[in-house]
Design a protein around this motif. Structure first.
Motif, PDB file in Angstrom:
ATOM      1  N   PHE B  74       0.817  -1.204   0.000  1.00  0.00           N
ATOM      2  CA  PHE B  74       0.000   0.000   0.000  1.00  0.00           C
ATOM      3  C   PHE B  74       0.849   1.251   0.000  1.00  0.00           C
ATOM      4  O   PHE B  74       1.777   1.376   0.785  1.00  0.00           O
ATOM      5  N   GLY B  75       0.516   2.171  -0.903  1.00  0.00           N
ATOM      6  CA  GLY B  75       1.213   3.446  -0.925  1.00  0.00           C
ATOM      7  C   GLY B  75       0.527   4.461  -0.031  1.00  0.00           C
ATOM      8  O   GLY B  75       1.082   5.509   0.274  1.00  0.00           O
ATOM      9  N   THR B  76      -0.703   4.155   0.370  1.00  0.00           N
ATOM     10  CA  THR B  76      -1.448   5.070   1.230  1.00  0.00           C
ATOM     11  C   THR B  76      -1.694   4.392   2.560  1.00  0.00           C
ATOM     12  O   THR B  76      -1.793   3.178   2.640  1.00  0.00           O
ATOM     13  N   THR B  79      -5.378   1.763   4.310  1.00  0.00           N
ATOM     14  CA  THR B  79      -6.172   1.111   3.276  1.00  0.00           C
ATOM     15  C   THR B  79      -6.188  -0.394   3.508  1.00  0.00           C
ATOM     16  O   THR B  79      -5.170  -0.971   3.874  1.00  0.00           O
ATOM     17  N   SER B  80      -7.337  -1.011   3.276  1.00  0.00           N
ATOM     18  CA  SER B  80      -7.418  -2.458   3.435  1.00  0.00           C
ATOM     19  C   SER B  80      -7.146  -3.145   2.113  1.00  0.00           C
ATOM     20  O   SER B  80      -7.230  -2.536   1.062  1.00  0.00           O
ATOM     21  N   ARG B  81      -6.894  -4.417   2.218  1.00  0.00           N
ATOM     22  CA  ARG B  81      -6.645  -5.223   1.022  1.00  0.00           C
ATOM     23  C   ARG B  81      -7.946  -5.373   0.239  1.00  0.00           C
ATOM     24  O   ARG B  81      -8.958  -5.772   0.775  1.00  0.00           O
ATOM     25  N   ASN B 399      -5.775   7.973  -7.021  1.00  0.00           N
ATOM     26  CA  ASN B 399      -6.103   6.596  -6.661  1.00  0.00           C
ATOM     27  C   ASN B 399      -5.664   5.690  -7.801  1.00  0.00           C
ATOM     28  O   ASN B 399      -6.220   5.734  -8.889  1.00  0.00           O
ATOM     29  N   CYS B 400      -4.642   4.898  -7.551  1.00  0.00           N
ATOM     30  CA  CYS B 400      -4.107   4.121  -8.668  1.00  0.00           C
ATOM     31  C   CYS B 400      -3.431   2.837  -8.192  1.00  0.00           C
ATOM     32  O   CYS B 400      -3.140   2.655  -7.018  1.00  0.00           O
ATOM     33  N   ILE B 401      -3.222   1.974  -9.172  1.00  0.00           N
ATOM     34  CA  ILE B 401      -2.471   0.737  -8.940  1.00  0.00           C
ATOM     35  C   ILE B 401      -1.149   0.896  -9.680  1.00  0.00           C
ATOM     36  O   ILE B 401      -1.144   1.193 -10.867  1.00  0.00           O
ATOM     37  N   GLU B 402      -0.047   0.728  -8.987  1.00  0.00           N
ATOM     38  CA  GLU B 402       1.263   0.801  -9.643  1.00  0.00           C
ATOM     39  C   GLU B 402       2.083  -0.400  -9.204  1.00  0.00           C
ATOM     40  O   GLU B 402       1.628  -1.190  -8.390  1.00  0.00           O
ATOM     41  N   LEU B 403       3.275  -0.533  -9.773  1.00  0.00           N
ATOM     42  CA  LEU B 403       4.109  -1.658  -9.370  1.00  0.00           C
ATOM     43  C   LEU B 403       4.972  -1.250  -8.185  1.00  0.00           C
ATOM     44  O   LEU B 403       5.516  -0.154  -8.151  1.00  0.00           O
ATOM     45  N   ASP B 404       5.083  -2.144  -7.229  1.00  0.00           N
ATOM     46  CA  ASP B 404       5.958  -1.867  -6.099  1.00  0.00           C
ATOM     47  C   ASP B 404       7.407  -2.020  -6.563  1.00  0.00           C
ATOM     48  O   ASP B 404       7.782  -3.040  -7.137  1.00  0.00           O
ATOM     49  N   PRO B 405       8.231  -0.993  -6.352  1.00  0.00           N
ATOM     50  CA  PRO B 405       9.606  -1.076  -6.863  1.00  0.00           C
ATOM     51  C   PRO B 405      10.446  -2.124  -6.147  1.00  0.00           C
ATOM     52  O   PRO B 405      11.462  -2.556  -6.687  1.00  0.00           O
ATOM     53  N   GLU B 406      10.062  -2.532  -4.959  1.00  0.00           N
ATOM     54  CA  GLU B 406      10.910  -3.453  -4.201  1.00  0.00           C
ATOM     55  C   GLU B 406      10.303  -4.844  -4.007  1.00  0.00           C
ATOM     56  O   GLU B 406      10.965  -5.853  -4.174  1.00  0.00           O
ATOM     57  N   VAL B 415       4.914  -6.881  -7.200  1.00  0.00           N
ATOM     58  CA  VAL B 415       3.521  -6.949  -6.756  1.00  0.00           C
ATOM     59  C   VAL B 415       2.869  -5.581  -6.945  1.00  0.00           C
ATOM     60  O   VAL B 415       3.551  -4.570  -7.057  1.00  0.00           O
ATOM     61  N   PRO B 416       1.540  -5.542  -7.007  1.00  0.00           N
ATOM     62  CA  PRO B 416       0.880  -4.245  -7.168  1.00  0.00           C
ATOM     63  C   PRO B 416       0.935  -3.431  -5.870  1.00  0.00           C
ATOM     64  O   PRO B 416       0.836  -3.990  -4.774  1.00  0.00           O
ATOM     65  N   ARG B 417       1.135  -2.121  -6.044  1.00  0.00           N
ATOM     66  CA  ARG B 417       1.058  -1.231  -4.881  1.00  0.00           C
ATOM     67  C   ARG B 417      -0.177  -0.364  -5.058  1.00  0.00           C
ATOM     68  O   ARG B 417      -0.365   0.246  -6.107  1.00  0.00           O
TER      69      ARG B 417
END
Lengths: 282, 529
Positions: B74-76, B79-81, B399-406, B415-417
């Motif tokens: 989660f970037g925020t 927030t729940s899964r 509000n977006c879905i991005e790739l987790d850099p790590e 994985v999606p962030r």
């Protein structure tokens, strides 16, 4: 020291009351959990200690002492009154199964039950099972209160103030580092008890959803249905449509008279010929 | 070592509401189709728990999820899964089978209210496809509701209101809120070789009887019956490869034994659900598509939305025995349009339900024990009924879905962030929804509200990430769910939604999927893609 009451203490500090309450709108109360609202588990003390089932030699994990301890805790959490309690349903056997199934639980229970005796010796100088009922309930109340407070989410300023007060209390009179064991066993007891048919008559519950369903869902409930035994199964009529027959989309009635497992061919899930992808995998 | 497989006409990733429909429509038109599904095939009698005494606790989410796909970051804060369901049938395995159409207004929020963006399609264009899906699923309902025009009579009659619904309806009647029986993708009588619903109420645990029209018993068996479809369960798509001309060439996937395969196909359809579809496109970056596949607009993963679900449940003085029957059943869309007097745009629908229906659930709701617990259970069990207000969240680029850099999953794939929070308009609406709920409970004479909460990110109704539109600069897909950038790539699931509306997503996803499939078949035959 052991007689110091957490609520009184917080009150004297003068900060507990701020977190109390909820929103009151013309007769509707939205309860928010707060220290002042933790209900008293036993408004009246029952007479005598609860009877506990004898040790089950086939127990998968619990030893004799642990078995008795779990059974006692279960009987305090769900006591017998005019209706059966946890020990009538012998839910200690269910818990034994839960524990045997999970490595994590085995650790929690072994440590937790040991800790129950330790804290009891510290506070009263006796093992938990040797305490009288009033002492047992008193000790559990204090543990419950401490665990509840500790697990409350801290979101705003007032909660942080409350948490601080809790920490002060724990430092001064606390029951030490608990493993949240009471929460674990509390949950397991409730899960086992309310999954047991014995409890369904107590609260008036028909039982699991399938395979019979609740075709009377649109009618007001009839008290007769749940004060007696769990729904009776007749072996003459189809359990699902009650032999009245349900018309299909072509307006045909289902076959009467041929019942498999008390249901007619049209109705019963396992036997109805609706399509499945690739059949049932076994 | 990647194992190359024989080329097929179409490869579909995901078998839920989107993928299931496309699989059938394409296979019936003679195309050779492979469906890759991350989850396994469910065996309703073995896997679903509704007949067990401990059905509520035995119903485990892990049964319906694949660990590698369930990992998100989660970037925020706070927030729940988001809920994801993996298995042949996808989200429809666990949906409550609400078959509600979106209202005409939902398709042009910008024109009417100046918020969000207009869809490239209208309600009227979608009506014939809605109808097709309703016939296929055997939807039970009553035509003529006050909010959605052009609904033809349903094939199966509507279910009556449950007694719990009737209790709350008294309050709605007092306040003048109109209710209508929710159209249900469940059978009110035997239909299409399937039995009628016995009102067991455990739709969310998986339907044991086959009365709920999930994709695994409606669309997919018909697709398999054509002999043109192969379903590959427990196969996780990791990447879409492109050829030198910038067309999608093949899908790389990992099967359950860990072997990597490459499936070539003329048409590739991504129906992996909102979060995984965006993740897959972003992970399919290459020299030609450095920001991710089909992402020249930079909008893949952007405008992620969820329904603002304000769940609540109350206790009523009289016994209702609300655990009987289906959980929901009555809906009002009276508040779905913008109210000129309110400080926010758009609105919500009220969905009446049964509240807390399982004894274990109620017992665990408060940490009661002792005599107090037994008294409370005796006096409250069977007394609950509830309402969920489902609000429309406005699209917001943050509000977006991005790739987790790590963080990577067990196969080494990012994985999606998730960045998600209710924004200004949403927060105002949430407040109004709460007030609305309290009004209804008051009017219905509830004695205690058990809970009333909104969990950001926790909804199962995910939308957006690859929104459709006419302008390739401001959208990812065209109105047929075809990528603006890659002509043989389609994204057919709730990712294409421009706004959320207040209706449950599945019926609209399926209608869009039918429309999209027609286009795919047509274009494929003409060799345009």
């Amino acid at each position: 020291m052991k007689n110091v009451n957490r609520r009184e203490f917080i009150k004297k500090l003068g900060i507990g009351a701020v977190a109390t309450g909820g929103l009151l709108t013309s007769g509707t109360i939205i309860a928010s959990p707060s220290r002042m609202e933790l209900p008293d588990p036993y408004p009246e003390l029952p007479d005598g200690k609860p009877a506990i089932p004898p040790y089950n030699e086939q127990a998968l994990f619990l030893n004799e002492h642990q078995y008795a301890l779990v059974a006692t805790l279960a009987a305090i959490i769900v006591p017998e009154d005019e209706h059966p309690g946890a020990n009538e349903a012998v839910i200690v056997d269910d818990i034994d199964r839960f524990v045997a199934d999970s490595k994590e639980k085995q650790e929690i229970y072994t440590e937790g039950l040991k800790w129950m005796d330790e804290i009891s010796r510290e506070e009263y100088g006796k093992d938990f099972l040797a305490l009288d009922l009033k002492e047992q309930i008193g000790l559990l109340s204090r543990i419950d209160e401490a665990e509840t407070m500790r697990n409350r989410p801290v979101t705003g300023f007032m909660e942080r103030v409350d948490r601080k007060a809790d920490e002060i209390w724990d430092d001064l009179f606390g029951i030490g580092e608990s493993s949240n064991f009471f929460r674990v066993i509390h949950k397991d007891v409730l899960v086992a008890y309310f999954s047991h048919p014995i409890s369904w008559n107590v609260i008036g519950y028909y039982g699991p959803p399938q395979p019979v369903g609740y075709l009377d869902f649109s009618e007001p409930p009839s008290p007769k249905k749940y004060t007696g035994a769990i729904r009776k199964v007749s072996n003459k009529t189809c359990l699902i449509c009650h032999g009245e027959g349900t018309k299909n989309d072509r307006g045909e009635l289902h076959e009467k008279g041929k019942l498999i497992d008390n249901t007619c061919k049209t109705c019963h899930p396992p036997h109805s010929p609706w399509p499945r992808i690739g059949g049932f995998s076994k | 070592m990647t194992n190359s497989l024989k080329k097929v006409d179409a490869c579909i990733i995901g078998s839920g509401a989107g993928g299931g429909v496309v699989a059938k429509e394409l296979a019936e038109k003679g195309m050779n189709v492979v469906v890759l599904e991350a989850g396994r095939r469910m065996d309703p009698l073995q896997d679903y728990t509704a007949a067990r005494p401990d059905w509520w606790t035995a119903r485990k989410n892990e049964k319906f999820t694949v660990a590698a796909l369930n990992k998100v970051t989660f970037g925020t804060k706070g927030t729940s899964r988001p809920t994801m369901v993996h298995g042949v049938g996808g989200g429809t395995l666990r949906y409550l089978a609400y078959a509600v159409r979106m209202v005409p207004d939902d398709f042009h929020t910008y024109s009417t209210d100046g918020v969000g963006m207009d869809w490239p399609i209208t309600y009227e264009e979608l009506v014939p496809y809605y109808r097709k899906v309703e016939v296929e699923l055997g939807v039970s309902g009553k035509a003529g509701n006050p909010w959605t025009p052009l609904v033809e009579p349903y094939l199966n009659p509507a279910f009556p209101y449950s007694y719990a619904n009737k209790i709350i309806k008294r309050g709605c009647d007092r306040l003048g809120i109109r209710l209508w029986p929710t159209p249900m993708a469940r059978l009110s009588r035997p239909f299409d070789g399937r039995p009628m619903c016995v009102q067991c109420g455990d739709c969310a645990g998986g339907c044991m009887s086959g009365a709920k029209s999930s994709a695994d018993i409606t669309y997919l068996p018909k697709a398999e019956a054509t002999g043109k479809l192969v379903i590959q369960p427990e196969c996780i798509a990791t990447r879409i490869n492109t050829d030198t001309h910038g067309k999608a060439k093949s899908v790389i996937y990992i099967d359950k034994s860990g072997v990597e395969h490459e499936q070539e196909a003329d048409v590739i359809v991504v129906s992996a659900g909102v979060i995984q579809s965006s993740r897959l496109l972003l992970n399919s970056m290459s020299k030609l598509f450095p920001d991710g596949l089909a992402n020249s607009s930079g909008l893949v993963g952007k405008y992620f939305m969820q329904h603002l679900s304000m769940h609540s449940s109350a206790i009523f003085p009289d016994r209702i025995d609300s655990y009987r029957g289906f959980f929901g059943g009555a809906t009002s869309q009276d508040f779905a349009r913008t109210n000129p007097n309110s400080p926010f745009a758009r609105g919500w629908c009220n969905e009446l339900h049964s509240g807390i229906t399982n004894p274990v659930q109620l017992a665990l709701h408060k940490s009661n024990w002792g005599a107090q617990l037994k008294d409370r259970m005796r006096s409250t069990f069977g007394h609950s009924a509830g309402i969920t207000n489902v609000g429309e969240q406005l699209p917001d680029e943050r509000n977006c879905i991005e790739l987790d850099p790590e963080v990577r999953d067990e196969y080494g794939i990012p994985v999606p962030r998730i960045n998600f929070a209710p924004r200004q308009n949403d927060r105002l609406m949430l407040k109004a929804m709460k007030k609305n709920l309290i009004e209804i409970y008051d009017a219905a004479k509830a004695t205690e509200i058990l809970y009333m909460h909104y969990k950001p990110g926790g909804s199962a109704h995910n939308y957006g990430g690859c929104r459709m539109g006419n302008d390739p600069k401001s959208s990812v897909l065209n109105s047929f769910c075809q990528s603006h950038d890659v002509s043989n790539l389609f994204v057919v699931d709730a990712s294409c939604f421009v706004t959320t509306g207040t209706a449950n997503p599945s019926l609209t996803i399926q209608a869009i999927a039918v429309r999209s499939s027609e286009y795919i078949v047509d274009q494929y035959k003409k060799r345009n893609i």
